[in-house]
Design a protein around this motif. Sequence first.
Motif, PDB file in Angstrom:
ATOM      1  N   GLY A  63      79.690  19.049  31.527  1.00  0.00           N
ATOM      2  CA  GLY A  63      78.288  18.679  31.568  1.00  0.00           C
ATOM      3  C   GLY A  63      77.562  19.109  30.309  1.00  0.00           C
ATOM      4  O   GLY A  63      78.074  19.901  29.501  1.00  0.00           O
ATOM      5  N   ALA A  64      76.344  18.591  30.179  1.00  0.00           N
ATOM      6  CA  ALA A  64      75.541  18.875  28.993  1.00  0.00           C
ATOM      7  C   ALA A  64      75.267  20.377  28.844  1.00  0.00           C
ATOM      8  O   ALA A  64      75.224  20.906  27.726  1.00  0.00           O
ATOM      9  N   GLU A  92      70.419  11.919  29.648  1.00  0.00           N
ATOM     10  CA  GLU A  92      69.232  11.570  28.856  1.00  0.00           C
ATOM     11  C   GLU A  92      69.465  11.649  27.349  1.00  0.00           C
ATOM     12  O   GLU A  92      68.544  11.497  26.565  1.00  0.00           O
ATOM     13  N   GLY A 161      80.030  22.576  33.874  1.00  0.00           N
ATOM     14  CA  GLY A 161      79.794  23.802  34.607  1.00  0.00           C
ATOM     15  C   GLY A 161      79.554  23.530  36.088  1.00  0.00           C
ATOM     16  O   GLY A 161      79.999  22.517  36.643  1.00  0.00           O
ATOM     17  N   THR A 164      77.845  20.134  37.216  1.00  0.00           N
ATOM     18  CA  THR A 164      78.707  18.959  37.056  1.00  0.00           C
ATOM     19  C   THR A 164      79.785  18.920  38.134  1.00  0.00           C
ATOM     20  O   THR A 164      79.987  17.894  38.798  1.00  0.00           O
TER      21      THR A 164
END
Length: 226
Positions: A63-64, A92, A161, A164
């Motif tokens: 994940g981001a 995004e 993490g 996610t």
Amino acid sequence: MAELFQLYLPLCEPQRPFMVGHLGQSLDGRIATESGASHYVTGPVDIRHNHRMRALFDAIIVGAGTAVHDDPQLTVRECEGDSPIRVVIDAERRLSADLKLFHDAAAPTLLLCAEDKVNDGDRHGNAEVVGIERDAESLSPHAIKAALGARGLLRLYVEGGGVTVSRFLKAGCLDRLQVTVSPLIIGSGRPAIVLPEVTSLTEGLRPAVRRFDFGDDIMFECRFHG
Ligand SMILES: NC(=O)c1ccc[n+]([C@@H]2O[C@H](COP(=O)([O-])OP(=O)(O)OC[C@H]3O[C@@H](n4cnc5c(N)ncnc54)[C@H](OP(=O)(O)O)[C@@H]3O)[C@@H](O)[C@H]2O)c1
């Protein structure tokens, strides 16, 4: 040696879509401090395990939050084997293209974001940008799996993490969830698995598990499908 076969052989077999999530957590269920420091919650055996898992799978997904905090390479370095395709979920497109995995040439990289954030022929650093349909919460986990499957990426390893991995678990996408528990108490910080609230323990998930000694840590592998 027998233990290696016991752990990894069943994970090598499925050539169909197969998704495994992994988290390394403290005794109190944290994967990092509140500020995002996570090096290292678990010990060297779990770190080597992560590299072996990377080598066995077509793609590794993060994940981001993990991308921004760890600026990880997500390559295979602690064992033999090829590095998988790296996949970062950033709905995004908030992540800087300066992150290592977007401009090193260590392995092909995909950035998954909402369809409305993609422009024609668009790249994010060196990474290919792939638009994914949104669902009520964010990007649809099933659409993510389908988009990767359409590229021949069937064996997927979700390395974190917590947000996610939890989204894939909630959507019923995970065939296995590996949780390595370290004898560490942090007392605060980012949670491992978070699912919608239940009122009775009978509503909790009680999957079949395999347990493995990872030095001072214990890895629980939960089986959801197959
Ligand atoms: N101990 C461990 O095993 C381990 C493993 C990995 C990472 N970590 C640590 O954990 C921390 C990060 O974990 P985290 O739980 O805070 O964040 P994370 O899971 O790494 O990233 C969460 C973000 O990823 C994006 N995302 C993930 N799934 C998505 C989906 N289906 N649709 C749309 N967007 C999605 C969202 O970004 P947007 O909100 O921007 O849309 C979301 O906020 C870091 O501190 C890292 O060091 C620990």
